[in-house]
Design an enzyme around this catalytic site. Sequence first.
Site, mmCIF file in Angstrom:
data_model
loop_
_atom_site.group_PDB
_atom_site.id
_atom_site.type_symbol
_atom_site.label_atom_id
_atom_site.label_comp_id
_atom_site.label_asym_id
_atom_site.label_seq_id
_atom_site.Cartn_x
_atom_site.Cartn_y
_atom_site.Cartn_z
ATOM 1 N N ASP A 360 -53.184 -57.496 -19.048
ATOM 2 C CA ASP A 360 -53.019 -56.074 -19.288
ATOM 3 C C ASP A 360 -53.765 -55.579 -20.524
ATOM 4 O OD1 ASP A 360 -51.322 -57.816 -20.504
ATOM 5 O OD2 ASP A 360 -49.493 -56.756 -19.983
ATOM 6 N N THR A 361 -55.091 -55.625 -20.471
ATOM 7 C CA THR A 361 -55.974 -55.185 -21.548
ATOM 8 C C THR A 361 -57.292 -54.795 -20.899
ATOM 9 O OG1 THR A 361 -54.935 -56.719 -23.100
ATOM 10 C CG2 THR A 361 -57.107 -55.901 -23.711
#
Length: 537
Positions: A360-361
């Site tokens: 999640d980046t």
Amino acid sequence: MSSKGMVVCPQPEAAEAGVEILRAGGNAVDAAIATALAQTVVDPLMCGIAGFGSLAVYKPADGTHEYTDFHAPAPQATRPDMWSDLVEGETRDGFGFVLKGRVNDLGYQSICVPAALKAYEAAHKAHGRLPWKEVCAPAIAWAEDGYFVRPAMYAFWIDEGTMGRVSSTERLAYSASGRAMYCRPDGSPKSIGTPLRNPDYAATLRTIAEGGADAFYRGEIADRIVADMQANGGLIGRADLESYQPVRTTPLVGSYRGRRIATNQPPGGGVMLLEMLNILEGFDLAGIGHNTPEYLRVVCEAMKRATVDKDRFVGDPAFVDVPLDRLTGKDYAAGLAAAIRRGEKASVARLQATDVVPKDTTHLSVVDADGNCVAMTHSLGMPSGVITEGLGFMYNGCMGVFDPRPGRAGSLAPGKSRFSAMCPTMVFEDDRPLLVLGAPGGTQIVMGVLQAILNVLDFGMTMPEAVAAPRFSSTSNAIDVSNRIPRSVTRELEAQGYEVIRNPFGYTIGWVHGIRILPDRLDGAADPGRDGVALSA
């Protein structure tokens, strides 16, 4: 350089936004902020205006070379012992803690101070060329007109959660507006190709386009944020929003085989990158051979040693005395290299998962026609799931990575930020930028960036070849490999006593997005493990 510029990132829609700004006369900073804002629309779990990150700017005309670091701090209401009696365990990869009620991982108490929007505006004010409203316009259009669910986005949305973590589906469905926007009637995520629109977020972005970041941190949006936090037991208060400022700092600089490496300061991952490059400078990597068993052994042992040092020494420098000179010194690295040459195996003392990597980046790399360069990695961490009704954006979930046990380097404290492996980086050759790169990939970001740099500098690869080559990692006592690394290679490592864990994905372990700057052209590439593009202006 004949090119008019290039934008590389994991989302085609966001890259289009950046290129649109370059073609309108904007510079690399304008394009980067437009790209980032569009990313917050079209990849809403990967990043957001309530997220965090690290942004590098290089402008040769005026000698600017700096970082804007915006690591989300813990709210002022945080107490070091507030969760000490809720500990159930540490996630197996060391990327967070499991608490009773999952209060640190999902919901209002998981949120650290929103940092991203203030940093976007600060970078634009310092270095941008076009008006702020014009830079915001592409993101508003994407939110209003819509986009659709992409394969990499969907793959993350259906992540079932591991090692005690909350699943992505639960995060999507936590808030009523999240369920309405991203989920089907049965609560499952909307499938690939499903159109999405976010009129609430379009309205929020219009307010920000008119009023700047003050509208978010002090004005109408702040009022709604604080009211929502107070009504639901959140830790964020008005003082947290009003007092937040990103940090402008100089690059952390090292060298590798005569090239200058400029990366970010702690609590970012740059210190790990420089330590590993210093160790590996002591080996003839080209002679050893790319992705041979010996190459994997040597590079993984460097990775393990940097991981051990990170765990012991690296944290928020406002709270932890980080021995940077030692960790990034050539003499220290030479001693570590000698141990690797003798065949000594480092031991990583903490449990670290080797089968699942946080995803999640996101990242962007931009170069413009004047040679200005930007690399930015930004994220929501493990997203909180919280969307204030009517605002349209999700908040970060950064509280989940703090250690709930007092008295440790990563323990909770008001105003403190945790280590992040983010390391947007630039490589210079004869004072000319050669590489502008970075990656998403949770704990594996720095390992992906390391290998892309080695692929170009030691093995002469183009940027597409460098980001597509099979990667591996060792952030525990095991070695992770992507599935495109042959079993004949891993069998030799297993014969030496290494545990090897094969990832089912062929493209994994960081997702590098970069630009190689040649005298006559830009050579850019988006990692094939995501949906991204390299678009020329």
